[in-house]
Design an enzyme around this catalytic site. Structure first.
Site, mmCIF file in Angstrom:
data_model
loop_
_atom_site.group_PDB
_atom_site.id
_atom_site.type_symbol
_atom_site.label_atom_id
_atom_site.label_comp_id
_atom_site.label_asym_id
_atom_site.label_seq_id
_atom_site.Cartn_x
_atom_site.Cartn_y
_atom_site.Cartn_z
ATOM 1 N N GLY A 8 0.819 -1.222 0.000
ATOM 2 C CA GLY A 8 0.000 0.000 0.000
ATOM 3 C C GLY A 8 0.838 1.250 0.000
ATOM 4 N N LEU A 10 3.172 2.179 1.722
ATOM 5 C CA LEU A 10 4.608 2.033 1.995
ATOM 6 C C LEU A 10 5.420 1.774 0.729
ATOM 7 C CD1 LEU A 10 4.443 -0.131 5.247
ATOM 8 C CD2 LEU A 10 5.360 2.192 5.074
ATOM 9 N N GLU A 75 1.268 1.171 11.489
ATOM 10 C CA GLU A 75 0.136 0.308 11.123
ATOM 11 C C GLU A 75 -0.775 0.000 12.318
ATOM 12 O OE1 GLU A 75 -0.278 0.212 8.153
ATOM 13 O OE2 GLU A 75 1.702 0.535 7.324
HETATM 14 N N1 PCA Z 1 0.594 0.476 4.435
HETATM 15 C C1 PCA Z 1 0.991 -0.909 4.559
HETATM 16 C C2 PCA Z 1 -0.273 -1.623 4.816
HETATM 17 C C3 PCA Z 1 -1.341 -0.768 4.233
HETATM 18 C C4 PCA Z 1 -0.690 0.529 3.986
HETATM 19 O O1 PCA Z 1 -1.171 1.484 3.432
HETATM 20 C C5 PCA Z 1 1.645 -1.336 3.275
HETATM 21 O O2 PCA Z 1 1.940 -0.507 2.407
HETATM 22 O O3 PCA Z 1 1.881 -2.539 3.105
#
Ligand code: PCA
Length: 120
Positions: A8, A10, A75
């Site tokens: 996501g 990240l 998270e």
């Molecule tokens: N960040 C984490 C989990 C969902 C999000 O937006 C990711 O990028 O894996």
């Protein structure tokens, strides 16, 4: 080092990518079947969908202890928003122990995105 699959905000180019600053990019990756993404507004949540062919694409990073603590905080792991758990990726990461963040809150009324999160 812990290998983390991110799918996501990240990811490279993502809104929270700075949390991976100084960590090591290992490659683009795909889960095995049985995972999908839901839209939670401006970020996604990945969940298991057993018996479903859906897969999710993302990136694998090698993250150090301090980096991992920062990701867990982002998270909301201690608050039960996401849990960090092991998952199985497709080759070339099939034999690697890799962890990811699965979403734990209700998905009622949320829309399925499918395989790929694109930053808006
Ligand atoms: N960040 C984490 C989990 C969902 C999000 O937006 C990711 O990028 O894996």
């Amino acid at each position: 080092m812990t290998k983390i699959f991110v799918y996501g905000t990240l990811k490279r180019g993502g809104r929270n990518h700075r949390y991976l600053a100084g960590q090591q990019f290992l490659g683009e990756a795909r889960t095995t079947a049985g995972y999908t993404l839901y839209s939670l507004g401006d970020y996604p949540g990945m969940v298991r969908v057993p018996n479903d062919q859906a897969e999710v694409t993302g990136e694998v990073w090698a993250v150090d202890t301090a980096g991992l603590a920062g990701l867990d905080q982002l998270e909301g792991v201690n608050e039960g928003l996401y849990e960090r758990v092991g998952l199985k990726l497709a080759p070339p990461f099939a034999d690697d122990p890799v962890e990811t963040y699965l979403y734990l809150h209700s998905l009622e009324g949320r829309l399925i995105i499918g395989s790929v999160w694109r930053e808006q």
